[in-house]
Design a protein around this motif. Structure first.
Motif, mmCIF file in Angstrom:
data_model
loop_
_atom_site.group_PDB
_atom_site.id
_atom_site.type_symbol
_atom_site.label_atom_id
_atom_site.label_comp_id
_atom_site.label_asym_id
_atom_site.label_seq_id
_atom_site.Cartn_x
_atom_site.Cartn_y
_atom_site.Cartn_z
ATOM 1 N N ALA A 1 0.833 -1.211 0.000
ATOM 2 C CA ALA A 1 0.000 0.000 0.000
ATOM 3 C C ALA A 1 0.864 1.256 0.000
ATOM 4 C CB ALA A 1 -0.945 -0.004 1.204
ATOM 5 N N ASP B 1 2.983 3.029 -3.436
ATOM 6 C CA ASP B 1 2.465 3.949 -4.446
ATOM 7 C C ASP B 1 2.537 5.397 -3.950
ATOM 8 O OD1 ASP B 1 -0.037 5.530 -5.603
ATOM 9 O OD2 ASP B 1 0.561 3.992 -7.045
ATOM 10 N N THR C 1 0.881 8.033 -4.836
ATOM 11 C CA THR C 1 -0.440 8.648 -4.617
ATOM 12 C C THR C 1 -0.969 8.269 -3.249
ATOM 13 O OG1 THR C 1 -0.940 8.636 -6.979
ATOM 14 C CG2 THR C 1 -2.817 8.806 -5.478
ATOM 15 N N ARG C 2 -0.819 7.004 -2.887
ATOM 16 C CA ARG C 2 -1.309 6.563 -1.574
ATOM 17 C C ARG C 2 -0.505 7.204 -0.438
ATOM 18 N NH1 ARG C 2 -2.390 1.749 -4.727
ATOM 19 N NH2 ARG C 2 -0.413 0.764 -4.198
ATOM 20 N N HIS D 1 -7.508 3.534 -4.698
ATOM 21 C CA HIS D 1 -6.385 3.786 -3.790
ATOM 22 C C HIS D 1 -6.858 3.726 -2.333
ATOM 23 C CE1 HIS D 1 -3.174 4.711 -6.592
ATOM 24 N NE2 HIS D 1 -3.956 5.558 -7.252
ATOM 25 N N LEU D 2 -8.008 4.318 -2.053
ATOM 26 C CA LEU D 2 -8.536 4.320 -0.692
ATOM 27 C C LEU D 2 -8.885 2.908 -0.227
ATOM 28 C CD1 LEU D 2 -10.756 7.528 -0.840
ATOM 29 C CD2 LEU D 2 -8.510 7.271 0.245
ATOM 30 N N LEU E 1 -5.642 1.290 0.779
ATOM 31 C CA LEU E 1 -5.192 1.817 2.075
ATOM 32 C C LEU E 1 -6.042 1.256 3.219
ATOM 33 C CD1 LEU E 1 -4.509 5.533 1.068
ATOM 34 C CD2 LEU E 1 -2.794 3.821 1.742
#
Length: 115
Positions: free
Chosen positions: A15, A18, A20-21, A52-53, A56
């Motif tokens: 996770a 990335d 963006t995460r 992405h969420l 996560l």
């Protein structure tokens, strides 16, 4: 409420692999945010941000809660404890080069896309 099992180190590091995460987690350091507010600074669709969420949340790094019609995201900092303890084990030998470590994780997890 039954506590969720702790995600594996592999799940947490995947996770975190990335950018963006990682940026989303940094944003959530400030305060809880609505999904639409999380998505605002990124040039991608709301569906992409939602993926992405989901990753996560699956890693236990965030939680999501519906308040009325709005879905909110909250940082779950305790989820990083296991990975932090693991990383600190390397501190006794020499400082960890996080860029090199990120490249190593990308290679090990087959993520390729070096920047």
């Amino acid at each position: 409420m039954t506590p969720r099992p702790r995600p594996s180190l592999d799940t947490v590091f995947a996770a975190l692999a990335d950018p963006t995460r990682r940026a989303i987690l940094t944003m959530l350091l400030e305060d809880d945010m609505a999904v639409t507010d999380v998505a605002e600074p990124f040039e991608m669709s709301l569906a992409a941000i939602s993926k992405h969420l989901t990753i996560l949340a699956g890693a236990g790094l965030i939680s999501q809660e519906k308040r009325g019609r709005v879905k909110w995201c909250k940082l779950e900092p305790d989820a990083l404890k296991g990975s932090s303890v693991w990383m600190q084990g390397f501190g006794q030998f020499e400082p960890v080069n996080l860029d090199a470590f990120e490249r190593f994780l990308g290679a090990e997890l087959g993520l390729g896309g070096e920047e």
